[in-house]
Design an enzyme around this catalytic site. Structure first.
Site, short mmCIF file in Angstrom:
data_model
loop_
_atom_site.label_atom_id
_atom_site.label_comp_id
_atom_site.label_asym_id
_atom_site.label_seq_id
_atom_site.Cartn_x
_atom_site.Cartn_y
_atom_site.Cartn_z
N ASP A 190 -11.46 7.82 -1.55
CA ASP A 190 -10.16 8.09 -0.71
C ASP A 190 -9.16 7.21 -1.73
O ASP A 190 -9.44 6.32 -2.57
CB ASP A 190 -10.15 7.94 0.32
N LYS A 206 -6.13 10.94 0.02
CA LYS A 206 -4.91 11.55 0.66
C LYS A 206 -3.79 10.60 0.81
O LYS A 206 -4.22 9.54 1.33
CB LYS A 206 -5.20 12.18 2.13
N MET A 242 -0.49 2.84 9.07
CA MET A 242 0.56 3.64 8.30
C MET A 242 2.05 3.66 9.12
O MET A 242 2.42 4.69 9.36
CB MET A 242 0.05 5.13 8.55
#
Length: 263
Positions: A40, A61, A175
């Protein structure tokens, strides 16, 4: 226990926060034996270089820019295992913390593919270590809550702000850059004191790591200088004022004072 990595199996491997030295010995062994590594966006080149014999396939992503959707990733790892390859699905941090492990475990189970998990150090633990703080503190933080600030599109965060603001807890918000103003506003409205300590951890454990400290009511200001692609973690709670952080801050201020005097 050193399980055999046989052809046709899949390991979901935690890459940790980014520093190759924070990989587990098991993760290193699996990387060295893999035929293909699906990695990732948070798995850096230094870690991929530990698997020079393997094919490296990016399935990363990032917010708003997904190179592969989850269904496609599931299909890719399943197809590789069915072809008899030793498959590593390399995930930043720990696979079981906001790593979408359930989807991949389910896809493997549907095809009868043996699948295992190798845990990794999560960003909150690495950030606390870098900042010389504890995530828990007797009498001040009896709980540690992991949550993600990632929401679909422009949807508001669907969380119980009153519960999160109840106190005696440390919040580790993954995040959290874009949602930082909303997080601070809602926590203060729910009763968390504006002066509650916060630490914004950017690119944790990497050479360009940044740790920004302040108060909850200044959180929106603290995140203004953070780049859109920089992995960002928010730590919020009274435990962040433990003695280790104060010593580190004092040492940094002393160095600044010495540099100013020399100039």
């Amino acid at each position: 226990m050193a399980e055999a990595f046989v052809p046709g199996t899949i390991w979901l491997v935690g890459a940790g926060p980014g520093d190759p030295d924070l990989l587990t010995r098991k993760a290193l062994r699996l990387l060295e034996q893999a035929d293909v590594v699906f990695y990732d966006a948070l798995a850096g080149r230094d870690i991929l270089d530990l698997a020079p014999q393997a094919e490296h396939v990016s399935v990363g992503k990032r917010s708003g820019r997904h190179s592969k959707d989850q269904a496609t990733i599931d299909q890719l790892i399943v197809a590789a295992a069915l072809a008899g390859r030793r498959v590593v699905r390399l995930k930043g941090g720990d696979p079981s913390i906001f790593g979408r492990s359930t989807e991949e475990l389910t896809a493997c189970a549907a095809h009868g593919i043996p699948v295992y998990i190798c845990p990794g150090i999560t960003a909150a633990s690495a950030a606390a270590a870098s900042g010389l703080v504890s995530l828990t503190l007797r009498g001040a933080a009896r709980q540690l809550t992991f949550l993600t600030a990632h929401a679909r599109g422009k949807e508001p965060l669907d969380v119980d702000w009153t519960r999160l603001a109840a106190g005696e807890a440390t919040l580790a918000i993954y995040m959290g850059r874009d949602a930082a103003p909303e997080i601070a506003r809602n926590l203060i409205a729910a009763g968390l004191p504006p002066e509650t300590p916060v630490m914004v951890a950017v690119n944790v454990s990497r050479p360009d790591e940044r740790l920004l400290r302040g108060r909850l009511d200044a959180l929106a200001f603290l995140v203004r200088t953070i780049g859109r692609d920089d992995p960002t973690l928010l730590l919020i709670g009274d435990a962040l004022l433990c003695p280790g952080s104060e010593r580190k801050r004092a040492a940094a201020l002393a160095q600044i004072g010495q540099a100013t005097t020399q100039d």
